[in-house]
Design a protein around this motif. Sequence first.
Motif, mmCIF file in Angstrom:
data_model
loop_
_atom_site.group_PDB
_atom_site.id
_atom_site.type_symbol
_atom_site.label_atom_id
_atom_site.label_comp_id
_atom_site.label_asym_id
_atom_site.label_seq_id
_atom_site.Cartn_x
_atom_site.Cartn_y
_atom_site.Cartn_z
ATOM 1 N N LYS A 197 0.831 -1.203 0.000
ATOM 2 C CA LYS A 197 0.000 0.000 0.000
ATOM 3 C C LYS A 197 0.869 1.259 0.000
ATOM 4 O O LYS A 197 0.553 2.239 -0.661
ATOM 5 N N GLU A 198 1.958 1.218 0.742
ATOM 6 C CA GLU A 198 2.841 2.381 0.823
ATOM 7 C C GLU A 198 3.498 2.668 -0.517
ATOM 8 O O GLU A 198 3.635 3.820 -0.919
ATOM 9 N N SER A 199 3.914 1.616 -1.232
ATOM 10 C CA SER A 199 4.498 1.806 -2.561
ATOM 11 C C SER A 199 3.456 2.344 -3.536
ATOM 12 O O SER A 199 3.744 3.243 -4.333
ATOM 13 N N LEU A 200 2.239 1.797 -3.472
ATOM 14 C CA LEU A 200 1.171 2.300 -4.338
ATOM 15 C C LEU A 200 0.880 3.769 -4.039
ATOM 16 O O LEU A 200 0.656 4.561 -4.953
ATOM 17 N N ALA A 201 0.908 4.144 -2.763
ATOM 18 C CA ALA A 201 0.678 5.537 -2.390
ATOM 19 C C ALA A 201 1.770 6.437 -2.970
ATOM 20 O O ALA A 201 1.486 7.539 -3.463
ATOM 21 N N ALA A 202 3.015 5.972 -2.943
ATOM 22 C CA ALA A 202 4.125 6.742 -3.517
ATOM 23 C C ALA A 202 3.963 6.877 -5.030
ATOM 24 O O ALA A 202 4.243 7.936 -5.597
ATOM 25 N N ILE A 203 3.501 5.826 -5.679
ATOM 26 C CA ILE A 203 3.273 5.883 -7.129
ATOM 27 C C ILE A 203 2.131 6.852 -7.428
ATOM 28 O O ILE A 203 2.218 7.646 -8.370
ATOM 29 N N CYS A 204 1.066 6.796 -6.619
ATOM 30 C CA CYS A 204 -0.053 7.737 -6.794
ATOM 31 C C CYS A 204 0.456 9.167 -6.768
ATOM 32 O O CYS A 204 0.104 9.984 -7.628
ATOM 33 N N GLU A 205 1.283 9.476 -5.786
ATOM 34 C CA GLU A 205 1.827 10.827 -5.666
ATOM 35 C C GLU A 205 2.669 11.189 -6.889
ATOM 36 O O GLU A 205 2.553 12.289 -7.427
ATOM 37 N N ALA A 206 3.488 10.240 -7.349
ATOM 38 C CA ALA A 206 4.380 10.508 -8.483
ATOM 39 C C ALA A 206 3.635 10.750 -9.792
ATOM 40 O O ALA A 206 4.095 11.523 -10.629
ATOM 41 N N PHE A 247 -0.935 -5.255 -11.162
ATOM 42 C CA PHE A 247 -0.647 -4.701 -12.478
ATOM 43 C C PHE A 247 -0.111 -5.774 -13.415
ATOM 44 O O PHE A 247 0.677 -6.623 -13.010
ATOM 45 N N ARG A 248 -0.533 -5.713 -14.651
ATOM 46 C CA ARG A 248 0.017 -6.588 -15.691
ATOM 47 C C ARG A 248 1.296 -5.961 -16.228
ATOM 48 O O ARG A 248 1.575 -4.775 -16.015
ATOM 49 N N LYS A 249 2.067 -6.745 -16.953
ATOM 50 C CA LYS A 249 3.365 -6.282 -17.445
ATOM 51 C C LYS A 249 3.225 -5.025 -18.293
ATOM 52 O O LYS A 249 3.993 -4.070 -18.121
ATOM 53 N N ALA A 250 2.277 -4.981 -19.201
ATOM 54 C CA ALA A 250 2.100 -3.806 -20.059
ATOM 55 C C ALA A 250 1.765 -2.567 -19.226
ATOM 56 O O ALA A 250 2.210 -1.459 -19.540
ATOM 57 N N GLU A 251 1.005 -2.747 -18.157
ATOM 58 C CA GLU A 251 0.670 -1.624 -17.279
ATOM 59 C C GLU A 251 1.909 -1.149 -16.523
ATOM 60 O O GLU A 251 2.131 0.057 -16.379
ATOM 61 N N LEU A 252 2.725 -2.088 -16.055
ATOM 62 C CA LEU A 252 3.972 -1.727 -15.387
ATOM 63 C C LEU A 252 4.891 -0.965 -16.338
ATOM 64 O O LEU A 252 5.523 0.018 -15.943
ATOM 65 N N GLU A 253 4.949 -1.411 -17.596
ATOM 66 C CA GLU A 253 5.775 -0.717 -18.580
ATOM 67 C C GLU A 253 5.276 0.706 -18.810
ATOM 68 O O GLU A 253 6.077 1.640 -18.918
ATOM 69 N N ALA A 254 3.952 0.887 -18.847
ATOM 70 C CA ALA A 254 3.380 2.224 -19.034
ATOM 71 C C ALA A 254 3.681 3.117 -17.826
ATOM 72 O O ALA A 254 4.037 4.289 -17.985
ATOM 73 N N ILE A 255 3.559 2.580 -16.628
ATOM 74 C CA ILE A 255 3.856 3.348 -15.413
ATOM 75 C C ILE A 255 5.326 3.743 -15.394
ATOM 76 O O ILE A 255 5.683 4.896 -15.149
ATOM 77 N N GLU A 256 6.189 2.781 -15.671
ATOM 78 C CA GLU A 256 7.631 3.035 -15.668
ATOM 79 C C GLU A 256 7.987 4.092 -16.708
ATOM 80 O O GLU A 256 8.809 4.973 -16.448
ATOM 81 N N ALA A 257 7.355 4.053 -17.870
ATOM 82 C CA ALA A 257 7.630 5.043 -18.919
ATOM 83 C C ALA A 257 7.228 6.447 -18.472
ATOM 84 O O ALA A 257 7.961 7.413 -18.706
ATOM 85 N N VAL A 258 6.084 6.567 -17.829
ATOM 86 C CA VAL A 258 5.635 7.871 -17.330
ATOM 87 C C VAL A 258 6.605 8.388 -16.275
ATOM 88 O O VAL A 258 6.984 9.566 -16.291
ATOM 89 N N LEU A 259 7.024 7.541 -15.359
ATOM 90 C CA LEU A 259 7.942 7.967 -14.310
ATOM 91 C C LEU A 259 9.308 8.345 -14.888
ATOM 92 O O LEU A 259 9.916 9.323 -14.453
ATOM 93 N N ARG A 260 9.759 7.600 -15.870
ATOM 94 C CA ARG A 260 11.043 7.901 -16.515
ATOM 95 C C ARG A 260 10.940 9.248 -17.248
ATOM 96 O O ARG A 260 11.843 10.065 -17.184
ATOM 97 N N GLU A 261 9.819 9.473 -17.928
ATOM 98 C CA GLU A 261 9.573 10.723 -18.653
ATOM 99 C C GLU A 261 9.555 11.916 -17.688
ATOM 100 O O GLU A 261 10.131 12.956 -17.971
ATOM 101 N N ASP A 262 8.903 11.735 -16.548
ATOM 102 C CA ASP A 262 8.820 12.803 -15.554
ATOM 103 C C ASP A 262 10.188 13.113 -14.941
ATOM 104 O O ASP A 262 10.422 14.232 -14.492
#
Length: 93
Positions: free
Chosen positions: A29-38, A76-91
């Motif tokens: 939950k804490e990691s998800l909360a950090a991702i939400c913020e990011a 999360f499925r792999k494609a969703e993880l890839e999309a999240i990682e791409a957004v975070l890398r872009e930011d």
Amino acid sequence: MTRTVDELRNEIRLAVGRYERIESTAFTKESLAAICEAVGYEIETNPLPPKPEMRAGILSAIGELDADSDDADRPFRKAELEAIEAVLREDAQ
């Protein structure tokens, strides 16, 4: 070479200031909360919302899911993880 789901999760954890995990585990939950913020999805932090709500919010914030969908009841499925990682890398750039 393609990255595994575990590698993607760890890259996301590190991108939001959480710790890398050796064992294969879904996000806490804490990691998800950090991702939400990011990704700019606002949540109440005391107490944290349920995991499905945070997953849905994250996916909605990055344009990968309609806010009303029930698809976030699972990890999360792999494609969703890839999309999240791409957004975070872009930011980060």
